[in-house]
Design an enzyme around this catalytic site. Structure first.
Site, PDB file in Angstrom:
ATOM      1  N   SER A   1       0.785  -1.015  -0.079  1.00 12.89           N
ATOM      2  CA  SER A   1      -0.269  -0.163  -0.118  1.00 12.89           C
ATOM      3  C   SER A   1       0.836   1.170   0.048  1.00 12.89           C
ATOM      4  O   SER A   1       1.939   1.306   0.648  1.00 12.89           O
ATOM      5  CB  SER A   1      -0.861   0.019   1.232  1.00 12.89           C
TER       6      SER A   1
ATOM      7  N   TYR B   1      -1.784  -1.434  10.844  1.00 15.69           N
ATOM      8  CA  TYR B   1      -2.195  -1.872   9.698  1.00 15.69           C
ATOM      9  C   TYR B   1      -0.974  -1.535   8.795  1.00 15.69           C
ATOM     10  O   TYR B   1      -0.527  -2.347   8.032  1.00 15.69           O
ATOM     11  CB  TYR B   1      -3.364  -1.205   9.018  1.00 15.69           C
TER      12      TYR B   1
ATOM     13  N   LYS C   1       1.941  -3.925   6.662  1.00  9.26           N
ATOM     14  CA  LYS C   1       2.573  -4.089   5.176  1.00  9.26           C
ATOM     15  C   LYS C   1       4.023  -3.871   5.235  1.00  9.26           C
ATOM     16  O   LYS C   1       4.593  -4.447   4.345  1.00  9.26           O
ATOM     17  CB  LYS C   1       1.714  -2.970   4.660  1.00  9.26           C
TER      18      LYS C   1
HETATM   19  P1  NAD Z   1     -11.028  -7.287   1.169  1.00 16.59           P
HETATM   20  O1  NAD Z   1     -11.130  -7.153   2.689  1.00 16.59           O
HETATM   21  O2  NAD Z   1     -11.974  -6.752   0.235  1.00 16.59           O
HETATM   22  O3  NAD Z   1     -10.157  -8.440   0.559  1.00 16.59           O
HETATM   23  C1  NAD Z   1      -9.385  -9.080   1.481  1.00 16.59           C
HETATM   24  C2  NAD Z   1      -9.886 -10.759   1.515  1.00 16.59           C
HETATM   25  O4  NAD Z   1      -8.856 -11.457   2.342  1.00 16.59           O
HETATM   26  C3  NAD Z   1     -11.367 -10.796   1.870  1.00 16.59           C
HETATM   27  O5  NAD Z   1     -11.846 -11.592   1.127  1.00 16.59           O
HETATM   28  C4  NAD Z   1     -10.927 -11.638   3.467  1.00 16.59           C
HETATM   29  O6  NAD Z   1     -11.985 -12.278   3.782  1.00 16.59           O
HETATM   30  C5  NAD Z   1      -9.559 -12.400   2.934  1.00 16.59           C
HETATM   31  N1  NAD Z   1      -8.781 -12.621   4.275  1.00 16.59           N
HETATM   32  C6  NAD Z   1      -8.525 -11.899   5.337  1.00 16.59           C
HETATM   33  N2  NAD Z   1      -7.647 -12.562   6.092  1.00 16.59           N
HETATM   34  C7  NAD Z   1      -7.587 -13.625   5.646  1.00 16.59           C
HETATM   35  C8  NAD Z   1      -7.111 -14.961   6.251  1.00 16.59           C
HETATM   36  N3  NAD Z   1      -6.190 -15.053   7.391  1.00 16.59           N
HETATM   37  N4  NAD Z   1      -6.928 -16.040   5.283  1.00 16.59           N
HETATM   38  C9  NAD Z   1      -7.653 -16.174   4.034  1.00 16.59           C
HETATM   39  N5  NAD Z   1      -8.272 -15.138   3.920  1.00 16.59           N
HETATM   40  C10 NAD Z   1      -8.414 -13.728   4.620  1.00 16.59           C
HETATM   41  O7  NAD Z   1      -9.699  -6.133   0.670  1.00 16.59           O
HETATM   42  P2  NAD Z   1      -9.074  -5.424  -0.634  1.00 16.59           P
HETATM   43  O8  NAD Z   1      -9.425  -4.137  -0.482  1.00 16.59           O
HETATM   44  O9  NAD Z   1      -9.540  -6.176  -1.660  1.00 16.59           O
HETATM   45  O10 NAD Z   1      -7.556  -5.633  -0.265  1.00 16.59           O
HETATM   46  C11 NAD Z   1      -6.747  -6.638  -0.473  1.00 16.59           C
HETATM   47  C12 NAD Z   1      -5.420  -6.400  -0.193  1.00 16.59           C
HETATM   48  O11 NAD Z   1      -5.127  -5.264  -0.763  1.00 16.59           O
HETATM   49  C13 NAD Z   1      -5.367  -6.271   1.468  1.00 16.59           C
HETATM   50  O12 NAD Z   1      -4.381  -6.980   1.666  1.00 16.59           O
HETATM   51  C14 NAD Z   1      -5.032  -5.050   1.715  1.00 16.59           C
HETATM   52  O13 NAD Z   1      -4.683  -4.711   2.878  1.00 16.59           O
HETATM   53  C15 NAD Z   1      -4.610  -4.428   0.237  1.00 16.59           C
HETATM   54  N6  NAD Z   1      -4.712  -3.050   0.002  1.00 16.59           N
HETATM   55  C16 NAD Z   1      -6.220  -2.726  -0.087  1.00 16.59           C
HETATM   56  C17 NAD Z   1      -6.353  -0.898  -0.442  1.00 16.59           C
HETATM   57  C18 NAD Z   1      -7.735  -0.654  -0.571  1.00 16.59           C
HETATM   58  O14 NAD Z   1      -7.818   0.496  -0.159  1.00 16.59           O
HETATM   59  N7  NAD Z   1      -8.688  -1.383  -0.645  1.00 16.59           N
HETATM   60  C19 NAD Z   1      -5.032  -0.287  -0.508  1.00 16.59           C
HETATM   61  C20 NAD Z   1      -3.860  -0.881  -0.532  1.00 16.59           C
HETATM   62  C21 NAD Z   1      -3.727  -2.108  -0.068  1.00 16.59           C
HETATM   63  C1  UD1 Z   2      -6.786   5.130   3.925  1.00 22.42           C
HETATM   64  C2  UD1 Z   2      -5.993   4.627   4.961  1.00 22.42           C
HETATM   65  C3  UD1 Z   2      -4.726   4.015   4.382  1.00 22.42           C
HETATM   66  C4  UD1 Z   2      -5.310   2.723   3.651  1.00 22.42           C
HETATM   67  C5  UD1 Z   2      -6.117   3.506   2.673  1.00 22.42           C
HETATM   68  C6  UD1 Z   2      -6.542   2.442   1.694  1.00 22.42           C
HETATM   69  C7  UD1 Z   2      -6.385   6.217   7.116  1.00 22.42           C
HETATM   70  C8  UD1 Z   2      -5.476   7.239   7.958  1.00 22.42           C
HETATM   71  N1  UD1 Z   2      -5.414   5.700   6.005  1.00 22.42           N
HETATM   72  O1  UD1 Z   2      -6.247   5.944   3.135  1.00 22.42           O
HETATM   73  O2  UD1 Z   2      -3.748   3.461   5.462  1.00 22.42           O
HETATM   74  O3  UD1 Z   2      -3.905   2.262   2.899  1.00 22.42           O
HETATM   75  O4  UD1 Z   2      -7.043   3.839   3.283  1.00 22.42           O
HETATM   76  O5  UD1 Z   2      -7.761   1.702   1.905  1.00 22.42           O
HETATM   77  O6  UD1 Z   2      -7.175   5.609   7.286  1.00 22.42           O
HETATM   78  N2  UD1 Z   2     -12.280  11.521   3.638  1.00 22.42           N
HETATM   79  C9  UD1 Z   2     -13.458  12.150   4.020  1.00 22.42           C
HETATM   80  N3  UD1 Z   2     -14.450  11.765   4.585  1.00 22.42           N
HETATM   81  C10 UD1 Z   2     -14.750  10.261   4.696  1.00 22.42           C
HETATM   82  C11 UD1 Z   2     -13.781   9.409   4.315  1.00 22.42           C
HETATM   83  C12 UD1 Z   2     -12.217  10.076   3.634  1.00 22.42           C
HETATM   84  O7  UD1 Z   2     -13.046  13.519   3.735  1.00 22.42           O
HETATM   85  O8  UD1 Z   2     -15.538   9.729   5.042  1.00 22.42           O
HETATM   86  C13 UD1 Z   2     -11.181  11.856   2.873  1.00 22.42           C
HETATM   87  C14 UD1 Z   2      -9.709  11.568   3.743  1.00 22.42           C
HETATM   88  O9  UD1 Z   2      -9.505  12.594   4.708  1.00 22.42           O
HETATM   89  C15 UD1 Z   2      -8.800  11.508   2.661  1.00 22.42           C
HETATM   90  C16 UD1 Z   2      -9.531  11.102   1.500  1.00 22.42           C
HETATM   91  O10 UD1 Z   2     -10.848  11.343   1.916  1.00 22.42           O
HETATM   92  O11 UD1 Z   2      -8.363  12.884   2.378  1.00 22.42           O
HETATM   93  C17 UD1 Z   2      -9.178   9.559   1.048  1.00 22.42           C
HETATM   94  O12 UD1 Z   2      -9.575   8.922   2.216  1.00 22.42           O
HETATM   95  P1  UD1 Z   2      -9.741   7.234   2.426  1.00 22.42           P
HETATM   96  O13 UD1 Z   2     -10.609   6.767   1.223  1.00 22.42           O
HETATM   97  O14 UD1 Z   2      -9.922   6.847   3.660  1.00 22.42           O
HETATM   98  O15 UD1 Z   2      -8.030   7.007   1.932  1.00 22.42           O
HETATM   99  P2  UD1 Z   2      -6.768   7.221   2.677  1.00 22.42           P
HETATM  100  O16 UD1 Z   2      -6.944   8.133   3.857  1.00 22.42           O
HETATM  101  O17 UD1 Z   2      -5.849   7.875   1.592  1.00 22.42           O
END
Ligand code: NAD
Ligand code: UD1
Length: 336
Positions: A124, A148, A152
């Site tokens: 991330s 979190y 990572k």
């Molecule tokens: P998500 O929660 O939709 O998907 C994660 C999946 O992993 C889920 O289906 C959950 O059931 C499964 N899971 C969790 N723990 C597990 C375990 N111990 N064993 C087996 N399955 C397990 O989340 P996502 O948004 O699809 O994110 C996927 C990955 O990307 C995550 O590792 C997350 O940290 C990373 N990531 C997400 C974002 C974001 O904003 N969505 C941003 C940066 C990184």
């Molecule tokens: C958040 C997480 C980050 C994670 C990422 C991916 C925090 C501090 N950071 O990032 O660790 O990797 O999500 O899922 O939680 N915002 C609003 N109102 C809301 C929600 C968000 O104004 O109800 C604003 C936030 O202040 C930010 C932007 O929208 O400026 C994006 O927010 P968000 O979607 O939560 O992502 P990040 O904060 O970038």
């Protein structure tokens, strides 16, 4: 290729399974369904006319993993499984380190035992902490501000050290910026439990009438309109980034990090306005105090992914808000 996808029933995972099916790969999904439902994979099957094999189980279950690797000859693993709620990670750090760090180590041990050493890991942009300048390149200093983020960063370190110790590892650390949007069919998308933490699911739940208004966290940041700026990336672009990494891994030596972003920074109000204009639906909001831990601005230099992986994001801000709304309006209660 035959690919194991951990966390493949989740948001990014399900879109990636779809992309891999379309590219002709065979997929096995391992997911404990702690934050997802098999309905996502059923719908991917309907969209692609191809079913991923699904195994319900936990990445921390080493016996199960050894059995899976014995039964299938995988070419690579894409590892999405993890917990991702920042607030929850502060309250329950033990859970995050166990699930995300220990889980990844168990997975890598089983991979190594089976001689499967190509890994794509979901990292991330959070690993850059509060960046000193923008745009962010992969060589920026790394830091974390919550468990979190540390989880990572720790898994990244485990991967880098593993690749130094054994040159057979080929690992791509994909640092996602802010994933948003949904498949253009509106059949699969992000289905958060409870109140969404992230901006786009919150906007779409306000638009569909599930929540009264959006709180905009701070309008006094040093950005073009005072609200926070992020690099939003369409989840289908992200899914294609995994395909590109998978295809490149056989040529890569050791462990490498790649930013997956668009390079564009949009503010909270930019996203609200684009959503309203594109979808012709109002999103009431009020300005609220800053959210602790938030940074002013964050966007990628994604040049390395373009040069090395041959990948670049192609979908626009309008695509992102349109597809988010199509998914939300057709599925007001997500997969339920
Ligand atoms: P998500 O929660 O939709 O998907 C994660 C999946 O992993 C889920 O289906 C959950 O059931 C499964 N899971 C969790 N723990 C597990 C375990 N111990 N064993 C087996 N399955 C397990 O989340 P996502 O948004 O699809 O994110 C996927 C990955 O990307 C995550 O590792 C997350 O940290 C990373 N990531 C997400 C974002 C974001 O904003 N969505 C941003 C940066 C990184
Ligand atoms: C958040 C997480 C980050 C994670 C990422 C991916 C925090 C501090 N950071 O990032 O660790 O990797 O999500 O899922 O939680 N915002 C609003 N109102 C809301 C929600 C968000 O104004 O109800 C604003 C936030 O202040 C930010 C932007 O929208 O400026 C994006 O927010 P968000 O979607 O939560 O992502 P990040 O904060 O970038």
């Amino acid at each position: 290729m035959k690919v194991l996808i951990t966390g493949g029933a989740g948001y990014i995972g399900s879109h990636t399974v779809l992309c891999l099916h379309e590219a002709g790969h065979d997929v096995v999904v391992l997911d404990n369904l702690s934050n997802s439902s098999v309905e996502s994979l059923k719908r991917v099957g309907e969209l692609t006319n191809k079913c991923a094999q699904f195994i319900e189980g936990d990445i921390r279950d080493e016996q199960l993993l050894n059995r899976i690797f014995n039964e299938h000859a995988f070419d690579a693993v894409i590892h999405f499984a993890g917990l991702k709620a920042v607030g929850e990670s502060v309250a329950r750090p033990d859970l995050y380190y166990d699930n995300n760090v220990n889980g990844s180590m168990v997975l890598m041990r089983a991979m190594k035992a089976a001689g499967v050493m190509r890994l794509v890991f979901s990292s991330s942009a959070t690993v850059y902490g509060d960046p000193a300048s923008l745009p962010i390149t992969e060589d920026f200093p790394l830091s974390a501000t919550n468990p979190y983020g540390w989880s990572k960063l720790m898994v990244e370190q485990v991967c880098r050290d593993a690749a130094v110790a054994d040159e057979n590892w080929q690992i791509a650390l994909l640092r996602y910026f802010n994933p948003v949007g949904a498949h253009e069919s509106g059949r699969i998308g992000e289905d958060p439990n409870d109140i969404p933490n992230n901006l786009m699911p919150f906007i779409s739940q306000v638009a569909v009438g599930k929540r009264a208004e959006l709180s905009v966290f701070g309008d006094d940041y040093d950005t073009h309109d005072g609200t926070g700026v992020r690099d939003y990336i369409h989840v289908m672009d992200l899914a294609r980034g995994h395909l590109a990494a998978l295809n490149y891994l056989p040529k890569q030596k050791g462990c490498e990090a790649y930013n997956l972003g668009t390079g564009n920074g949009y503010s909270v109000l930019d996203m609200v306005k684009a959503f309203e204009t594109q979808n012709q639906v109002p999103v009431p909001y009020r300005i609220a105090p800053r959210r602790p831990g938030d940074i002013a601005a964050c966007y990628a230099n994604a040049g390395k992914a373009e040069q090395v992986l041959g990948w670049t994001a192609t979908m626009t801000q309008d695509d992102m808000v349109r597809d988010t709304w199509r998914w939300q309006s057709h599925n007001p209660n997500g997969y339920k």
